[in-house]
Design a protein around this motif. Structure first.
Motif, PDB file in Angstrom:
ATOM      1  N   ASP A 265      -3.222  -3.546   7.923  1.00  0.00           N
ATOM      2  CA  ASP A 265      -4.478  -3.595   7.161  1.00  0.00           C
ATOM      3  C   ASP A 265      -4.231  -3.918   5.687  1.00  0.00           C
ATOM      4  O   ASP A 265      -5.161  -3.919   4.883  1.00  0.00           O
ATOM      5  N   GLY A 266      -2.983  -4.218   5.334  1.00  0.00           N
ATOM      6  CA  GLY A 266      -2.662  -4.664   3.985  1.00  0.00           C
ATOM      7  C   GLY A 266      -2.497  -3.574   2.947  1.00  0.00           C
ATOM      8  O   GLY A 266      -2.326  -3.878   1.762  1.00  0.00           O
ATOM      9  N   ALA A 267      -2.500  -2.304   3.341  1.00  0.00           N
ATOM     10  CA  ALA A 267      -2.466  -1.207   2.368  1.00  0.00           C
ATOM     11  C   ALA A 267      -1.107  -1.090   1.694  1.00  0.00           C
ATOM     12  O   ALA A 267      -0.077  -0.961   2.350  1.00  0.00           O
ATOM     13  N   LYS A 268      -1.133  -1.117   0.360  1.00  0.00           N
ATOM     14  CA  LYS A 268       0.103  -1.012  -0.422  1.00  0.00           C
ATOM     15  C   LYS A 268       0.761   0.347  -0.237  1.00  0.00           C
ATOM     16  O   LYS A 268       1.984   0.451  -0.112  1.00  0.00           O
ATOM     17  N   ARG A 269      -0.041   1.413  -0.238  1.00  0.00           N
ATOM     18  CA  ARG A 269       0.533   2.760  -0.186  1.00  0.00           C
ATOM     19  C   ARG A 269       1.330   2.979   1.087  1.00  0.00           C
ATOM     20  O   ARG A 269       2.349   3.673   1.088  1.00  0.00           O
TER      21      ARG A 269
END
Length: 315
Positions: A265-269
Motif C-alpha cells: 500500500d506504499g506506506a513508508k512507516r
C-alpha cells in the motif's frame, strides 16, 4: 533471472496500546549477484517501479563518462547524486556545486520546486538532475530535453541497467518519476539483484558509488532519515536506499547480496519496520543497532507502535 518464487508475505501491524488498528502487507526478496533468489516473503516476481532506489545506477552515467574527472567532482558530489535528500542548506550547496563546476545555470534543472520552497535545488532529486546535466555538458548533449526517454543520457542509464541485469533494453517498461526522470518497472528479484551487484566489489564504477555513499551517508537522506541513520550505525557495512511508494533496498558490502522490500500500500512507516525486522533475521545488524532503530522508526508515539509478523523464507 529467477524462477517463480512465492512464500507467505510479511504483515506490519499498527498497535494502539497493544490493540491492532491497521495492517500493511509487505513483500521482500533476497538475491545474490547471479540473480538467484535466496529467500523471499511474498512473491519475488512482484513488479514495481524502482523509483529513487534506481539512483545509484543512474549515477553510473556520471562515473562511466569521465564527468567526475573533468569537473573535479568528489565523493560528496557523487553521494548527493545518489540521494533523496532533505533539502537542507548542506544538500542544496552540494547539488549547486555540481552545476557550478560544470558551468551550468541552476535554471537548467527541470525537477520541481518543493511546496513552500523557492528553488528546484531544494527538491530531493536535485543531485540526480545535476549529475545528469553534468554528463550532458561533458558529452555535448542537449541540456533542454534531458528528461526525455530518448535523450542520450537516459539511454545511457537504461543501457547500464540492462547490462547489469543482462536483459535487452527494449524489454524495460518505463514511466516518468515524480521528478520527471524515467524510472523502470522491475520485478523485486531484479531490483535485489542490482543491489547485490552494487555491493559485490566487482565493478570499479559501482565501487566508486558505494564508497561515496558509505563515506557520506548524511548526503543520502539527512539526519533522522532511515538511510542515513542505518548507514551511520553500520559504518562501511551496509548500503541503504529508499524509494517512494514503500520501496526499500539494502545490500551488505562484500557479500554480493541485495535485499528489496515493497509495502503493497506504499506506506513508508511499514518498510522501515520490516527492514529492521529482516536485517535482524539475516544477522546484518546487531541487537543494539536494531534496538536503536526500533526506538526511532517503530515506536511512533506514546500510544502507538509497529509490530512485524513473518520472515523471509528460504526456498
Amino acid at each position: 533471472m529467477a524462477k517463480r518464487t512465492q512464500a507467505p508475505a510479511v504483515e506490519v501491524r499498527l498497535l494502539r496500546e497493544g490493540i491492532i488498528e491497521s495492517k500493511h502487507i509487505v513483500q521482500a526478496a533476497l538475491c545474490d549477484e547471479r540473480g538467484r533468489v535466496l529467500s523471499v516473503a511474498g512473491n519475488a516476481e512482484t513488479a514495481t517501479f524502482a523509483r529513487s532506489a534506481l539512483k545509484p545506477f543512474q549515477a553510473l552515467a556520471v562515473t562511466s563518462t569521465g564527468t567526475l574527472e573533468r569537473y573535479n567532482l568528489n565523493d560528496k558530489d557523487l553521494a548527493i547524486i545518489c540521494s533523496s535528500h532533505a533539502g537542507s542548506i548542506e544538500h542544496v550547496r552540494q547539488a549547486f556545486n555540481i552545476l557550478w563546476r560544470a558551468d551550468i545555470d541552476p535554471t537548467a534543472l527541470q525537477c520541481p520546486v518543493p511546496e513552500g520552497r523557492r528553488s528546484s535545488l531544494e527538491y530531493n532529486c536535485s543531485g540526480k538532475h545535476a549529475g545528469m546535466l553534468a554528463v550532458c555538458q561533458q558529452c555535448n548533449w542537449p541540456l533542454t530535453n534531458y528528461l526525455e526517454r530518448k535523450h542520450p543520457v537516459q539511454q545511457l542509464v537504461l543501457n547500464k541497467v540492462s547490462e547489469l541485469l543482462r536483459m535487452p533494453a527494449a524489454e524495460f517498461i518505463s514511466a516518468h518519476d515524480d521528478c520527471g526522470v524515467p524510472t523502470y518497472l522491475m520485478q523485486l528479484c531484479q531490483i535485489a539483484t542490482l543491489y547485490a551487484r552494487l555491493s559485490s566489489g566487482n565493478n570499479l564504477d559501482m565501487e566508486r558509488i558505494v564508497r561515496a555513499m558509505t563515506h557520506h551517508p548524511q548526503m543520502l537522506a539527512g539526519a533522522g532519515k532511515f538511510d542515513t541513520e542505518l548507514m551511520n550505525l553500520t559504518p562501511g557495512e551496509l548500503i541503504s536506499k529508499s524509494g517512494a511508494e514503500g520501496l526499500q533496498c539494502i545490500s551488505r558490502l562484500g557479500e554480493g547480496m541485495g535485499l528489496v522490500i515493497k509495502v503493497m500500500d506504499g506506506a513508508k512507516r511499514a518498510k522501515y519496520a520490516v527492514a529492521i525486522h529482516l536485517l535482524t533475521q539475516l544477522g546484518w545488524i546487531t541487537p543494539s543497532t536494531a534496538e536503536a532503530l526500533e526506538e526511532k522508526f517503530m515506536t511512533l508515539a506514546q500510544y502507538k507502535r509497529l509490530e512485524v509478523v513473518g520472515e523471509l523464507s528460504i526456498l
